[in-house]
Scaffold this motif. Structure first.
Motif, PDB file in Angstrom:
ATOM      1  N   ASP A  50      31.031  39.275  46.485  1.00 55.46           N
ATOM      2  CA  ASP A  50      31.454  39.298  47.889  1.00 55.46           C
ATOM      3  C   ASP A  50      31.933  37.939  48.337  1.00 55.46           C
ATOM      4  O   ASP A  50      31.357  36.916  47.972  1.00 55.46           O
ATOM      5  CB  ASP A  50      30.277  39.682  48.805  1.00 55.46           C
ATOM      6  CG  ASP A  50      29.901  41.145  48.734  1.00 55.46           C
ATOM      7  OD1 ASP A  50      30.599  41.919  48.070  1.00 55.46           O
ATOM      8  OD2 ASP A  50      28.882  41.508  49.360  1.00 55.46           O
ATOM      9  N   GLU A  51      32.985  37.934  49.154  1.00 56.52           N
ATOM     10  CA  GLU A  51      33.388  36.703  49.814  1.00 56.52           C
ATOM     11  C   GLU A  51      32.444  36.462  50.970  1.00 56.52           C
ATOM     12  O   GLU A  51      31.885  37.415  51.504  1.00 56.52           O
ATOM     13  CB  GLU A  51      34.835  36.818  50.295  1.00 56.52           C
ATOM     14  CG  GLU A  51      35.813  36.777  49.145  1.00 56.52           C
ATOM     15  CD  GLU A  51      37.264  36.704  49.589  1.00 56.52           C
ATOM     16  OE1 GLU A  51      37.542  36.740  50.808  1.00 56.52           O
ATOM     17  OE2 GLU A  51      38.113  36.617  48.717  1.00 56.52           O
ATOM     18  N   PRO A  52      32.146  35.266  51.329  1.00 60.14           N
ATOM     19  CA  PRO A  52      32.837  34.043  50.971  1.00 60.14           C
ATOM     20  C   PRO A  52      32.260  33.356  49.741  1.00 60.14           C
ATOM     21  O   PRO A  52      32.625  32.226  49.448  1.00 60.14           O
ATOM     22  CB  PRO A  52      32.638  33.172  52.208  1.00 60.14           C
ATOM     23  CG  PRO A  52      31.272  33.543  52.682  1.00 60.14           C
ATOM     24  CD  PRO A  52      31.167  35.026  52.398  1.00 60.14           C
ATOM     25  N   ALA A  53      31.360  34.020  49.025  1.00 61.99           N
ATOM     26  CA  ALA A  53      30.772  33.405  47.835  1.00 61.99           C
ATOM     27  C   ALA A  53      31.820  33.259  46.746  1.00 61.99           C
ATOM     28  O   ALA A  53      32.706  34.095  46.602  1.00 61.99           O
ATOM     29  CB  ALA A  53      29.600  34.244  47.330  1.00 61.99           C
ATOM     30  N   ASN A  54      31.687  32.203  45.979  1.00 59.71           N
ATOM     31  CA  ASN A  54      32.568  31.958  44.843  1.00 59.71           C
ATOM     32  C   ASN A  54      31.741  31.481  43.666  1.00 59.71           C
ATOM     33  O   ASN A  54      30.760  30.756  43.825  1.00 59.71           O
ATOM     34  CB  ASN A  54      33.633  30.905  45.170  1.00 59.71           C
ATOM     35  CG  ASN A  54      34.688  31.444  46.090  1.00 59.71           C
ATOM     36  OD1 ASN A  54      35.427  32.341  45.735  1.00 59.71           O
ATOM     37  ND2 ASN A  54      34.740  30.923  47.309  1.00 59.71           N
ATOM     38  N   VAL A  55      32.170  31.875  42.498  1.00 64.55           N
ATOM     39  CA  VAL A  55      31.533  31.453  41.261  1.00 64.55           C
ATOM     40  C   VAL A  55      32.137  30.119  40.847  1.00 64.55           C
ATOM     41  O   VAL A  55      33.345  29.912  40.990  1.00 64.55           O
ATOM     42  CB  VAL A  55      31.782  32.520  40.159  1.00 64.55           C
ATOM     43  CG1 VAL A  55      31.388  32.025  38.793  1.00 64.55           C
ATOM     44  CG2 VAL A  55      31.046  33.805  40.506  1.00 64.55           C
ATOM     45  N   LYS A  56      31.311  29.206  40.340  1.00 67.32           N
ATOM     46  CA  LYS A  56      31.836  27.977  39.733  1.00 67.32           C
ATOM     47  C   LYS A  56      32.310  28.369  38.340  1.00 67.32           C
ATOM     48  O   LYS A  56      31.512  28.482  37.408  1.00 67.32           O
ATOM     49  CB  LYS A  56      30.757  26.905  39.634  1.00 67.32           C
ATOM     50  CG  LYS A  56      30.480  26.167  40.892  1.00 67.32           C
ATOM     51  CD  LYS A  56      29.528  25.013  40.617  1.00 67.32           C
ATOM     52  CE  LYS A  56      29.266  24.225  41.861  1.00 67.32           C
ATOM     53  NZ  LYS A  56      28.298  23.146  41.609  1.00 67.32           N
ATOM     54  N   ALA A  57      33.592  28.586  38.208  1.00 68.83           N
ATOM     55  CA  ALA A  57      34.150  29.127  36.963  1.00 68.83           C
ATOM     56  C   ALA A  57      33.804  28.268  35.746  1.00 68.83           C
ATOM     57  O   ALA A  57      33.562  28.800  34.660  1.00 68.83           O
ATOM     58  CB  ALA A  57      35.660  29.288  37.095  1.00 68.83           C
ATOM     59  N   GLU A  58      33.741  26.966  35.911  1.00 65.00           N
ATOM     60  CA  GLU A  58      33.457  26.082  34.775  1.00 65.00           C
ATOM     61  C   GLU A  58      31.995  26.150  34.330  1.00 65.00           C
ATOM     62  O   GLU A  58      31.645  25.617  33.275  1.00 65.00           O
ATOM     63  CB  GLU A  58      33.850  24.638  35.094  1.00 65.00           C
ATOM     64  CG  GLU A  58      33.014  23.981  36.167  1.00 65.00           C
ATOM     65  CD  GLU A  58      33.408  24.325  37.607  1.00 65.00           C
ATOM     66  OE1 GLU A  58      32.754  23.799  38.525  1.00 65.00           O
ATOM     67  OE2 GLU A  58      34.345  25.128  37.825  1.00 65.00           O
ATOM     68  N   SER A  59      31.147  26.827  35.101  1.00 65.17           N
ATOM     69  CA  SER A  59      29.733  26.905  34.749  1.00 65.17           C
ATOM     70  C   SER A  59      29.349  28.226  34.088  1.00 65.17           C
ATOM     71  O   SER A  59      28.196  28.409  33.693  1.00 65.17           O
ATOM     72  CB  SER A  59      28.876  26.724  36.005  1.00 65.17           C
ATOM     73  OG  SER A  59      28.920  27.889  36.814  1.00 65.17           O
ATOM     74  N   VAL A  60      30.285  29.144  33.946  1.00 65.91           N
ATOM     75  CA  VAL A  60      29.960  30.479  33.430  1.00 65.91           C
ATOM     76  C   VAL A  60      29.827  30.440  31.915  1.00 65.91           C
ATOM     77  O   VAL A  60      30.665  29.873  31.218  1.00 65.91           O
ATOM     78  CB  VAL A  60      31.023  31.508  33.861  1.00 65.91           C
ATOM     79  CG1 VAL A  60      30.722  32.885  33.292  1.00 65.91           C
ATOM     80  CG2 VAL A  60      31.117  31.563  35.381  1.00 65.91           C
ATOM     81  N   ASP A  61      28.738  31.030  31.433  1.00 66.93           N
ATOM     82  CA  ASP A  61      28.537  31.091  29.987  1.00 66.93           C
ATOM     83  C   ASP A  61      27.881  32.407  29.588  1.00 66.93           C
ATOM     84  O   ASP A  61      27.275  33.094  30.399  1.00 66.93           O
ATOM     85  CB  ASP A  61      27.717  29.903  29.471  1.00 66.93           C
ATOM     86  CG  ASP A  61      26.440  29.664  30.248  1.00 66.93           C
ATOM     87  OD1 ASP A  61      25.813  30.636  30.708  1.00 66.93           O
ATOM     88  OD2 ASP A  61      26.051  28.498  30.400  1.00 66.93           O
ATOM     89  N   LEU A  62      28.056  32.731  28.329  1.00 68.55           N
ATOM     90  CA  LEU A  62      27.422  33.888  27.711  1.00 68.55           C
ATOM     91  C   LEU A  62      26.246  33.358  26.921  1.00 68.55           C
ATOM     92  O   LEU A  62      26.396  32.425  26.131  1.00 68.55           O
ATOM     93  CB  LEU A  62      28.409  34.606  26.778  1.00 68.55           C
ATOM     94  CG  LEU A  62      27.859  35.791  25.992  1.00 68.55           C
ATOM     95  CD1 LEU A  62      27.551  36.961  26.917  1.00 68.55           C
ATOM     96  CD2 LEU A  62      28.870  36.228  24.934  1.00 68.55           C
TER      97      LEU A  62
END
Length: 177
Positions: A50-62
């Motif tokens: 949901d907005e306004p939340a945003n993911v820190k794309a550089e922190s995403v890992d598997l």
């Protein structure tokens, strides 16, 4: 800093547990051979938030936790952002859905060899289990936001559809005052 660990799912090499029914049916035949046949360059993870939340794309890992006769080993594989899409809010007569941001990730080039290493370890061992999870940090949230909804999907091959792992989970945040 808010850290989310979502899409926890345990694949026992003999079967699956604690996952949505449709996902359980789709993964009912998933075993060590199926895991070995995954082409890591085709693996995709999708996060919808949901907005306004945003993911820190550089922190995403598997994260892969392998539990076998050698004990528990953990592998953290960075994911790379492929695309980011804004989805407009939708209001109907009987429902409304907020605006969302959808992120699609693939294994980072530095993670592909590590994923193949895990495939080799699983191939060499008969039995055991592994757990997959996706970790991410959020961008700072406005003080007025105490709750967001997140969905996580996984796509194992180019030809397959996304499989829902977390469907519209509500995350509630308590703030220190």
């Amino acid at each position: 800093m808010l850290r989310m660990l979502v899409f926890p799912i345990m694949f026992l090499l003999a079967g699956c547990a604690s996952i949505p029914l449709t996902t359980m049916l789709q993964f009912s035949g998933f075993d060590a051979n199926a895991f070995q046949n995954i082409n890591p360059s085709e693996l995709r993870a999708k996060i919808s938030i949901d907005e306004p939340a945003n993911v820190k794309a550089e922190s995403v890992d598997l994260n892969l936790a392998l539990n076998d006769n050698k004990g528990i080993r953990t592998f953290t594989l960075p994911l790379a952002l492929l695309e980011q899409n804004k989805i407009s809010a939708d209001t109907g007569l009987f429902f409304s859905s907020p605006a969302k941001t959808e992120y699609v990730f693939k294994l980072a080039s530095s993670s592909i060899e590590s994923f193949q290493e895990v495939q080799g370890i699983i191939a060499a061992n008969s039995g055991g289990s592994f757990k997959l999870s996706v970790g991410s940090e959020f961008e700072p949230l406005p003080e007025s936001v105490n709750e967001i909804t997140v969905s996580i999907l996984l796509k194992l091959t180019e030809q397959s559809d996304y499989v829902t792992l977390v469907d519209e989970a509500t995350l509630t945040f308590e703030r220190d005052n």
